[in-house]
Scaffold this active site. Structure first.
Site, PDB file in Angstrom:
ATOM      1  N   SER A 105       0.838  -1.199   0.000  1.00 41.63           N
ATOM      2  CA  SER A 105       0.000   0.000   0.000  1.00 41.63           C
ATOM      3  C   SER A 105       0.867   1.240   0.000  1.00 41.63           C
ATOM      4  O   SER A 105       1.894   1.299   0.681  1.00 41.63           O
ATOM      5  CB  SER A 105      -0.920   0.011   1.238  1.00 41.63           C
ATOM      6  OG  SER A 105      -1.635   1.224   1.303  1.00 41.63           O
ATOM      7  N   ASP A 106       0.478   2.212  -0.818  1.00 46.62           N
ATOM      8  CA  ASP A 106       1.142   3.504  -0.813  1.00 46.62           C
ATOM      9  C   ASP A 106       0.798   4.233   0.487  1.00 46.62           C
ATOM     10  O   ASP A 106      -0.349   4.211   0.932  1.00 46.62           O
ATOM     11  CB  ASP A 106       0.693   4.324  -2.019  1.00 46.62           C
ATOM     12  CG  ASP A 106       1.253   5.738  -1.972  1.00 46.62           C
ATOM     13  OD1 ASP A 106       0.448   6.680  -1.940  1.00 46.62           O
ATOM     14  OD2 ASP A 106       2.478   5.897  -1.946  1.00 46.62           O
ATOM     15  N   LYS A 107       1.798   4.862   1.100  1.00 49.06           N
ATOM     16  CA  LYS A 107       1.561   5.541   2.383  1.00 49.06           C
ATOM     17  C   LYS A 107       0.953   6.923   2.175  1.00 49.06           C
ATOM     18  O   LYS A 107      -0.092   7.244   2.732  1.00 49.06           O
ATOM     19  CB  LYS A 107       2.883   5.671   3.156  1.00 49.06           C
ATOM     20  CG  LYS A 107       2.718   6.431   4.486  1.00 49.06           C
ATOM     21  CD  LYS A 107       4.040   6.540   5.206  1.00 49.06           C
ATOM     22  CE  LYS A 107       4.990   7.494   4.506  1.00 49.06           C
ATOM     23  NZ  LYS A 107       4.527   8.907   4.587  1.00 49.06           N
TER      24      LYS A 107
END
Length: 557
Positions: free
Chosen positions: A337-339
């Site tokens: 997941s992209d932060k």
């Protein structure tokens, strides 16, 4: 408008193409026709059941894919709705990429994608990665030209701007879809949407690549193997039975030969050959498990419906475009997941600040700073930034634009008393070293008066600190940093341990006589980054996006 035209789906016969023609379907279809042709009187239901299974697989797959593709078009259009900043009326306005029009001025910085075709009108050390258009992985080399461009802000009127121009094209043209590899700049939009080079390229490319999933690859491999074995056995049986039939070895239950040379009529011989061929077709039909593709298709369709009905996924507007995506997702072992913007709000706030050895508490209390320190600090923040501060004439709230880091520092400076336009108008920018991920710092040289030049640096705290040999305390007195370096390192370590992003701000004086006068030499000038004077170290907190973030991460794991 920026948007590209949508492709049509064609007539209803295209559903067969959408459903696909796998090896299973090809094998079953090849057996279906003979069964229907020669089994109308007896056993026609074999061919009919095969045809029904094939049509059911095609219709279920095609209709599901078609419906989900229509929903995916809307979802994909929403995904392409990128928000960007443009200059309109002297202010930075955030708009959708679909609303960009010819004549807009678009600021560019490292990592940005050029949103449309345009002309570079202002910039510093701008380098463009055109690999997406030309296929060349090498960054395009540039030369420098001077152009006169008038902006609406008074401090930019009738000023010469340094431009970088492609050597091969001899013109400052930028193409949509390319990436900014280095530097900063501003472009004037000249064409959008389908009229751009990127738009013409995308309009000629089909969205569906036809890539097979791992399950499809395995099924096709099994189907090919079974098909080869079944066909080989069927051909062998067909040959043996035909030889036995025409040589008279095939007999009826009463012991008489079914074929006697010169006595058996042609119609009886053809009927006997057709029965033998039907046996061979039966072997192929039995060898191919016609229920398997139907079971796979129905299972994927059920999985898609279950994903759509899942409350956790439905709240996030999850759409399944292809049935095969369900199988691919079922094979996933790790979720990445992209932060930024996904787990966080993509917003930051300055929560700690050190000026000298003093920790400013609260960090936006300018009364704890000497006027000289505050003036240098605001000067460096106002010039050494890719952001912007706009104050509406009607007296509304200020608007700060830029990256999350730039916005956090500018918000902090505004609370300290920064007048963005006034500070920038009181001095002139001589040269800019844009921030990049390799050096992790950015610098700017500004001319304050006829004889004094200030060089401001901002970047990763530990790197900027290593280049400092002094610091200004909260009273404005210059102090040696050698004895207090451990204190600043400990402060940076404590802020990093608290999950704060640390940025240091420093400056140095420079003799104006040493500044290159020639334009080309000025463009190649490397800003001095030694003997710096530390002004401040700030720690910024990343704002969390959701209250139930930990629960979501635990649920995914």
């Amino acid at each position: 408008m920026w948007a590209l035209p949508l492709k049509g789906w064609g007539p209803i016969l295209a559903l067969y193409k959408l459903g696909g023609t796998s090896t299973w379907q090809a094998s079953l279809t090849s057996c279906e026709s003979p069964s229907l042709m020669w089994g109308l009187k007896e056993g026609w239901y074999d061919g009919g059941s095969i045809a029904f299974a094939v049509l059911l697989v095609i219709i279920v797959t095609a209709v599901s894919d078609y419906r989900q593709s229509l929903q995916f078009q809307n979802l994909n259009q929403e995904k392409q709705n990128i928000q960007l900043e443009v200059m309109r009326g002297g202010r930075r306005v955030k708009i959708s990429i679909f609303d960009i029009v010819v004549g807009d001025v678009v600021p560019l910085k490292i990592g940005d994608q050029v949103p449309a075709d345009g002309v570079l009108i202002a910039g510093h050390s701008l380098a463009i990665d055109e690999s997406s258009m030309t296929g060349e992985s090498k960054i395009v080399s540039h030369l420098y030209l001077l152009l006169l461009y008038i902006l609406s802000k008074p401090c930019y009127s009738y000023t010469w701007h340094l431009l970088q121009v492609h050597k091969d094209k001899k013109a400052p043209f930028l193409m949509s879809g390319c990436k900014v590899a280095d530097g900063v700049g501003a472009m004037l939009v000249t064409s959008v949407g389908i009229n751009t080079e990127w738009g013409l390229l995308m309009a000629s490319i089909s969205d569906d690549t036809g890539e097979e999933t791992p399950l499809q690859v395995r099924l096709n491999g099994v189907a090919t193997f079974i098909g080869i074995v079944g066909l080989s056995v069927a051909v062998s049986v067909l040959g043996v039975l035909l030889i036995r039939y025409f040589t008279g070895y095939t007999k009826n239950p009463d012991g008489k030969s079914q074929f006697i040379r010169g006595k058996t009529s042609i119609s009886d011989a053809v009927d006997g050959a057709i029965k033998i061929f039907t046996i061979a077709v039966t072997i192929v039909v039995v060898a191919v498990p016609e229920g398997l593709p139907l079971a796979v298709t129905l299972t994927l369709a059920y999985s898609m419906r279950k994903m759509m009905a899942d409350k956790a996924l439905a709240t996030e507007d999850v759409q399944v475009r292809r049935l095969s995506a369900c199988e691919t997702m079922g094979s996933a072992t790790t979720i990445c997941s992209d932060k930024t913007g996904t787990l966080t709000l993509n917003q930051m706030t300055v929560v700690e600040a050190y000026v000298g050895r003093k920790k400013i508490n609260p960090p936006d209390d300018s009364s704890q700073l000497a006027p000289g320190v505050c003036s240098l600090l605001l000067e460096g923040i106002a010039h050494n930034t890719t952001g912007n501060v706009f104050v509406p004439k009607d007296g509304g709230g200020i608007e700060v634009s830029g990256s999350p880091t730039e916005k956090a520092i500018l918000h902090w400076a505004v609370k300290l008393g920064l007048n963005f336009d006034q500070v920038r108008s009181e001095s002139a920018v001589l040269h800019v070293f844009p921030f990049n991920s390799e050096k992790k710092r950015g610098g700017v040289a500004v001319k304050v008066n006829d004889s004094e030049v200030h060089i401001h640096w901002k970047g990763a705290a530990e790197l900027v600190l290593a280049s400092c040999n002094g610091y200004l305390d909260s009273n404005g007195c210059l102090q040696s940093i050698e004895e207090d370096k451990d204190f600043f390192k400990a402060a940076i370590h404590d802020m990093a341990a608290s999950s704060l992003r640390c940025v240091a701000i420093a400056y140095r004086l420079y003799d104006s006589d040493k500044v290159p006068v020639d334009v080309e030499q000025l463009a190649q000038w490397i800003l001095p980054e030694d003997s710096l004077v530390l002004l401040a170290i700030v720690g910024m907190k990343v704002d969390i996006k959701k209250q139930n973030l930990l629960h979501s991460i635990h649920y995914c794991s």
